[in-house]
Scaffold this motif. Structure first.
Motif, PDB file in Angstrom:
ATOM      1  N   GLU A 103      70.539  12.022  14.538  1.00  0.00           N
ATOM      2  CA  GLU A 103      70.322  13.387  14.041  1.00  0.00           C
ATOM      3  C   GLU A 103      69.896  14.327  15.154  1.00  0.00           C
ATOM      4  OE1 GLU A 103      68.037  14.418  10.786  1.00  0.00           O
ATOM      5  OE2 GLU A 103      69.249  13.335   9.336  1.00  0.00           O
ATOM      6  N   ASP A 104      68.982  13.824  16.012  1.00  0.00           N
ATOM      7  CA  ASP A 104      68.488  14.669  17.105  1.00  0.00           C
ATOM      8  C   ASP A 104      69.608  15.049  18.062  1.00  0.00           C
ATOM      9  OD1 ASP A 104      66.038  14.521  16.033  1.00  0.00           O
ATOM     10  OD2 ASP A 104      65.158  13.164  17.517  1.00  0.00           O
ATOM     11  N   ILE A 105      70.435  14.056  18.410  1.00  0.00           N
ATOM     12  CA  ILE A 105      71.529  14.342  19.355  1.00  0.00           C
ATOM     13  C   ILE A 105      72.535  15.281  18.695  1.00  0.00           C
ATOM     14  CG2 ILE A 105      73.448  13.356  20.682  1.00  0.00           C
ATOM     15  CD1 ILE A 105      71.767  10.980  21.274  1.00  0.00           C
ATOM     16  N   ASN A 106      72.758  15.030  17.406  1.00  0.00           N
ATOM     17  CA  ASN A 106      73.671  15.872  16.639  1.00  0.00           C
ATOM     18  C   ASN A 106      73.178  17.321  16.583  1.00  0.00           C
ATOM     19  OD1 ASN A 106      76.045  15.953  15.313  1.00  0.00           O
ATOM     20  ND2 ASN A 106      75.225  15.371  13.331  1.00  0.00           N
ATOM     21  N   SER A 107      71.864  17.481  16.506  1.00  0.00           N
ATOM     22  CA  SER A 107      71.298  18.839  16.462  1.00  0.00           C
ATOM     23  C   SER A 107      71.181  19.450  17.847  1.00  0.00           C
ATOM     24  CB  SER A 107      69.908  18.831  15.827  1.00  0.00           C
ATOM     25  OG  SER A 107      69.855  17.957  14.754  1.00  0.00           O
ATOM     26  N   GLY A 108      71.447  18.647  18.875  1.00  0.00           N
ATOM     27  CA  GLY A 108      71.464  19.187  20.241  1.00  0.00           C
ATOM     28  C   GLY A 108      70.125  19.174  20.947  1.00  0.00           C
ATOM     29  N   PHE A 109      69.183  18.336  20.514  1.00  0.00           N
ATOM     30  CA  PHE A 109      67.886  18.285  21.194  1.00  0.00           C
ATOM     31  C   PHE A 109      68.009  17.636  22.569  1.00  0.00           C
ATOM     32  CE2 PHE A 109      66.055  18.379  16.767  1.00  0.00           C
ATOM     33  CZ  PHE A 109      65.695  19.708  16.861  1.00  0.00           C
ATOM     34  N   TYR A 110      68.821  16.615  22.657  1.00  0.00           N
ATOM     35  CA  TYR A 110      69.086  15.989  23.960  1.00  0.00           C
ATOM     36  C   TYR A 110      70.459  15.331  23.951  1.00  0.00           C
ATOM     37  CZ  TYR A 110      66.579  12.479  21.164  1.00  0.00           C
ATOM     38  OH  TYR A 110      66.149  11.691  20.148  1.00  0.00           O
ATOM     39  N   SER A 111      70.929  14.900  25.146  1.00  0.00           N
ATOM     40  CA  SER A 111      72.293  14.356  25.249  1.00  0.00           C
ATOM     41  C   SER A 111      72.330  12.846  25.364  1.00  0.00           C
ATOM     42  CB  SER A 111      73.006  14.912  26.474  1.00  0.00           C
ATOM     43  OG  SER A 111      72.962  16.280  26.480  1.00  0.00           O
ATOM     44  N   LEU A 112      71.236  12.281  25.858  1.00  0.00           N
ATOM     45  CA  LEU A 112      71.245  10.828  26.077  1.00  0.00           C
ATOM     46  C   LEU A 112      69.896  10.243  25.712  1.00  0.00           C
ATOM     47  CD1 LEU A 112      72.968   8.459  27.316  1.00  0.00           C
ATOM     48  CD2 LEU A 112      71.830   8.935  29.462  1.00  0.00           C
ATOM     49  N   TYR A 113      69.924   9.141  24.991  1.00  0.00           N
ATOM     50  CA  TYR A 113      68.681   8.484  24.571  1.00  0.00           C
ATOM     51  C   TYR A 113      68.743   7.024  25.030  1.00  0.00           C
ATOM     52  CZ  TYR A 113      65.396   6.242  21.335  1.00  0.00           C
ATOM     53  OH  TYR A 113      64.387   5.501  20.795  1.00  0.00           O
ATOM     54  N   LEU A 114      67.710   6.592  25.718  1.00  0.00           N
ATOM     55  CA  LEU A 114      67.647   5.191  26.150  1.00  0.00           C
ATOM     56  C   LEU A 114      66.356   4.586  25.622  1.00  0.00           C
ATOM     57  CD1 LEU A 114      68.343   5.663  29.985  1.00  0.00           C
ATOM     58  CD2 LEU A 114      70.046   5.325  28.250  1.00  0.00           C
ATOM     59  N   SER A 115      66.455   3.381  25.049  1.00  0.00           N
ATOM     60  CA  SER A 115      65.205   2.703  24.680  1.00  0.00           C
ATOM     61  C   SER A 115      65.408   1.199  24.694  1.00  0.00           C
ATOM     62  CB  SER A 115      64.703   3.176  23.314  1.00  0.00           C
ATOM     63  OG  SER A 115      65.357   2.499  22.295  1.00  0.00           O
ATOM     64  N   THR A 116      64.342   0.464  24.520  1.00  0.00           N
ATOM     65  CA  THR A 116      64.314  -0.995  24.513  1.00  0.00           C
ATOM     66  C   THR A 116      64.827  -1.588  25.831  1.00  0.00           C
ATOM     67  OG1 THR A 116      64.945  -0.786  22.210  1.00  0.00           O
ATOM     68  CG2 THR A 116      64.748  -3.003  23.056  1.00  0.00           C
ATOM     69  N   PRO A 117      63.955  -1.742  26.796  1.00  0.00           N
ATOM     70  CA  PRO A 117      64.387  -2.300  28.084  1.00  0.00           C
ATOM     71  C   PRO A 117      65.062  -3.664  27.953  1.00  0.00           C
ATOM     72  CG  PRO A 117      62.178  -1.443  28.230  1.00  0.00           C
ATOM     73  CD  PRO A 117      62.543  -1.368  26.797  1.00  0.00           C
ATOM     74  N   PHE A 118      66.076  -3.859  28.775  1.00  0.00           N
ATOM     75  CA  PHE A 118      66.846  -5.114  28.773  1.00  0.00           C
ATOM     76  C   PHE A 118      66.760  -5.648  30.198  1.00  0.00           C
ATOM     77  CE2 PHE A 118      71.387  -6.910  28.722  1.00  0.00           C
ATOM     78  CZ  PHE A 118      70.976  -8.095  28.151  1.00  0.00           C
ATOM     79  N   THR A 119      65.705  -6.406  30.474  1.00  0.00           N
ATOM     80  CA  THR A 119      65.482  -6.824  31.855  1.00  0.00           C
ATOM     81  C   THR A 119      64.609  -8.067  31.942  1.00  0.00           C
ATOM     82  OG1 THR A 119      64.567  -6.124  33.957  1.00  0.00           O
ATOM     83  CG2 THR A 119      63.548  -5.191  32.027  1.00  0.00           C
ATOM     84  N   SER A 120      64.696  -8.733  33.060  1.00  0.00           N
ATOM     85  CA  SER A 120      63.787  -9.848  33.326  1.00  0.00           C
ATOM     86  C   SER A 120      62.750  -9.357  34.345  1.00  0.00           C
ATOM     87  CB  SER A 120      64.573 -11.017  33.902  1.00  0.00           C
ATOM     88  OG  SER A 120      65.168 -10.627  35.105  1.00  0.00           O
ATOM     89  N   ASP A 121      61.717 -10.156  34.566  1.00  0.00           N
ATOM     90  CA  ASP A 121      60.656  -9.739  35.493  1.00  0.00           C
ATOM     91  C   ASP A 121      61.210  -9.552  36.904  1.00  0.00           C
ATOM     92  OD1 ASP A 121      58.769  -9.635  33.628  1.00  0.00           O
ATOM     93  OD2 ASP A 121      57.864 -11.596  34.049  1.00  0.00           O
ATOM     94  N   ASN A 122      62.013 -10.517  37.319  1.00  0.00           N
ATOM     95  CA  ASN A 122      62.585 -10.484  38.664  1.00  0.00           C
ATOM     96  C   ASN A 122      63.453  -9.249  38.867  1.00  0.00           C
ATOM     97  OD1 ASN A 122      63.438 -11.431  41.223  1.00  0.00           O
ATOM     98  ND2 ASN A 122      65.288 -12.260  40.261  1.00  0.00           N
ATOM     99  N   MET A 123      64.236  -8.971  37.831  1.00  0.00           N
ATOM    100  CA  MET A 123      65.151  -7.830  37.904  1.00  0.00           C
ATOM    101  C   MET A 123      64.363  -6.533  38.021  1.00  0.00           C
ATOM    102  SD  MET A 123      68.238  -7.553  35.324  1.00  0.00           S
ATOM    103  CE  MET A 123      69.713  -6.653  35.626  1.00  0.00           C
ATOM    104  N   ARG A 124      63.271  -6.435  37.274  1.00  0.00           N
ATOM    105  CA  ARG A 124      62.457  -5.217  37.297  1.00  0.00           C
ATOM    106  C   ARG A 124      61.789  -5.035  38.660  1.00  0.00           C
ATOM    107  NH1 ARG A 124      57.251  -3.142  34.068  1.00  0.00           N
ATOM    108  NH2 ARG A 124      57.458  -1.053  34.886  1.00  0.00           N
TER     109      ARG A 124
END
Lengths: 239, 239
Positions: A103-124
């Protein structure tokens, strides 16, 4: 109530990706919600030569473990203005938040949303050493604390225009929007629930180094840094 | 006949060579993202369309006039997207390249029946040089799923199996014969030796079913062979 059709709500294309055949099936029910999703594709980017069976259209990538290509290919197949990329191996998925973001993107509040990290400790750790250091140096994408994210929702156009890399194109896309439009167009939620990819340390190193080099190439391309500075950054990444 | 070819630099020459053989000569339109193809089109005097996004092809008005469309790009996802554009514009015959055999199903779902499976071509030829005592299935007429299966006898040459045993086990829609190293046909009562090749031709599903039967025959004779040389006499029959 799940799947409420709001007036003027545009449906979304869902691109769900997985590298394993035994992913959690709970999310599939949400993805088949026709009120929310115009079309759903499953992208398989693992090495298995067997099929995966879901009710959705499945595309098998020719280059295994090139997760970053999922974003690029997803933008080719999508018809709708908004695309939702979801890691099927994610255990932290919350549909309520996702519906709100649509809904937020549809209303134009922002263009890209990222959440829930997908990583290991080493990678971070590698990401902090090689990429986040650069981000701090140029003062871009300071919210991007993790190398990749399980839930990525954005305007479809974003991934058509932005550069892509081997593992986490969403980082490049976020920085790209920040450069091209503005910082407030990207929303990053660094939630505490983290998904861990099943990767070897040497592969993780390769992915992060490639991300750093692609990031430098993007900065050079957008004329944010000059060639001398770029060479300096490349030395920094290689060290 | 009007042919619309979406091609990259890798396949452009091959596809154009084939199209030039057609008589009467078709009217060809090339579409590509590569400059190399544009050069080729200019030299041959063929109409050329440069595109960045697959979506842009929808704006190419003439697309409805074509009789044949060929999607010959490197990526399966792009080929799927192009096939979708071609089908939605009402082009009756669409031919598409597929680089991962598992994506064939997705192509069929888009309405494309003429699929060229590059993976099968490469892997089956590679297997011919490297793999022994194993079945190699090659698609020879993809439009009707007609295949040829080859088996190079090496270790199983000692079993004393002859072609007649296989011929008795096959369906009537499947043809079986064997050739020796020099390429001459082997009599059906002559035991198969090291270096001979068994050839099975027919429709894919029937051939695959036949191969399972053949494998059973081989296993049975391997069992007899082991029994003969190991002096194990089971009392309870075949285990």
């Amino acid at each position: 109530m799940p799947g409420v059709v709001r007036k003027g709500f545009q449906r979304v294309t869902a691109i769900a990706y997985t590298a394993k055949r035994d992913f959690s099936r709970g999310v599939l029910g949400f993805l088949s919600d026709r009120d929310l999703f115009y079309d759903t594709y499953v992208f398989f980017y693992g090495v298995s030569r067997e099929r995966i069976y879901t009710r959705f259209r499945t595309v098998y990538l020719s280059t295994p473990y090139a997760r970053g290509y999922v974003f690029r290919y997803g933008s080719v197949l999508t018809y709708t203005p908004i695309t939702f990329y979801l890691n099927l191996e994610s255990k932290c998925f919350d549909r309520k938040i996702v519906e709100e973001v649509f809904e937020d993107i549809n209303s134009g509040f922002y263009s890209l949303y990222l959440s829930t990290p997908f990583t290991s400790d080493n990678m971070r750790k590698l990401y902090n050493d090689k990429v986040y250091r650069l981000l701090k140096e140029v003062g871009l994408g300071l919210d991007l604390l993790y190398p990749s994210y399980s839930v990525v929702i954005g305007k479809s156009r974003v991934f058509k225009d932005s550069p892509y890399t081997l593992w986490s194109s969403e980082i490049l896309a976020a920085v790209f929007i920040e450069i091209a439009v503005g910082r407030d167009r990207v929303r990053v939620v660094n939630s505490r629930c983290i998904d861990v990819p099943d990767l070897r340390p040497e592969v993780e190193k390769l992915f992060i180094e490639r991300l750093a080099l692609d990031f430098i190439a993007m900065l050079l391309d957008k004329k944010i840094i000059d060639e001398k500075k770029a060479m300096e950054y490349v030395e920094m990444v290689k060290s | 006949m009007k042919v619309f070819v979406v091609v990259n630099k890798k396949y452009a020459k091959q596809v154009l060579d084939v199209l030039q053989l057609l008589s009467p000569r078709p009217s060809i339109t090339l579409a590509s993202q590569d400059d190399e193809v544009e050069v080729m089109a200019k030299i041959l005097g063929v109409e050329f369309v440069k595109f960045k996004d697959v979506e842009k092809l929808y704006t190419f008005e003439k697309l409805e006039e074509f009789d044949v469309a060929i999607a010959a790009l490197d990526d399966d996802v792009y080929n799927i997207a192009i096939a979708r554009v071609a089908k939605s514009m009402g082009i009756p015959i669409v031919i598409a390249f597929v680089h991962n055999s598992l994506n064939k199903e997705e192509m069929v779902r888009e309405g494309v029946r003429n699929v060229i499976d590059i993976e099968n071509i490469v892997s089956s030829y590679l297997k011919q040089f490297l793999v022994q005592d194993s079945w190699i299935v090659m698609k020879i007429i993809p439009a009707i799923n007609f295949v040829i299966a080859l088996y190079r006898v090496v270790k199983r040459g000692v079993l004393g199996v002859n072609l007649k045993m296989f011929i008795d086990a096959v369906d009537r829609d499947v043809k079986v014969f064997a050739i020796d190293k020099t390429g001459s046909f082997i009599d059906e009562y002559k035991p198969l030796e090291n270096g001979d090749t068994i050839v099975v031709i027919g429709l894919e599903d029937k051939v695959l079913k036949t191969l399972t039967e053949f494998e059973k025959i081989f296993r049975k004779y391997e069992h007899y062979y082991t029994m003969k040389y190991t002096d194990i006499h089971r009392l309870t029959g075949f285990g």
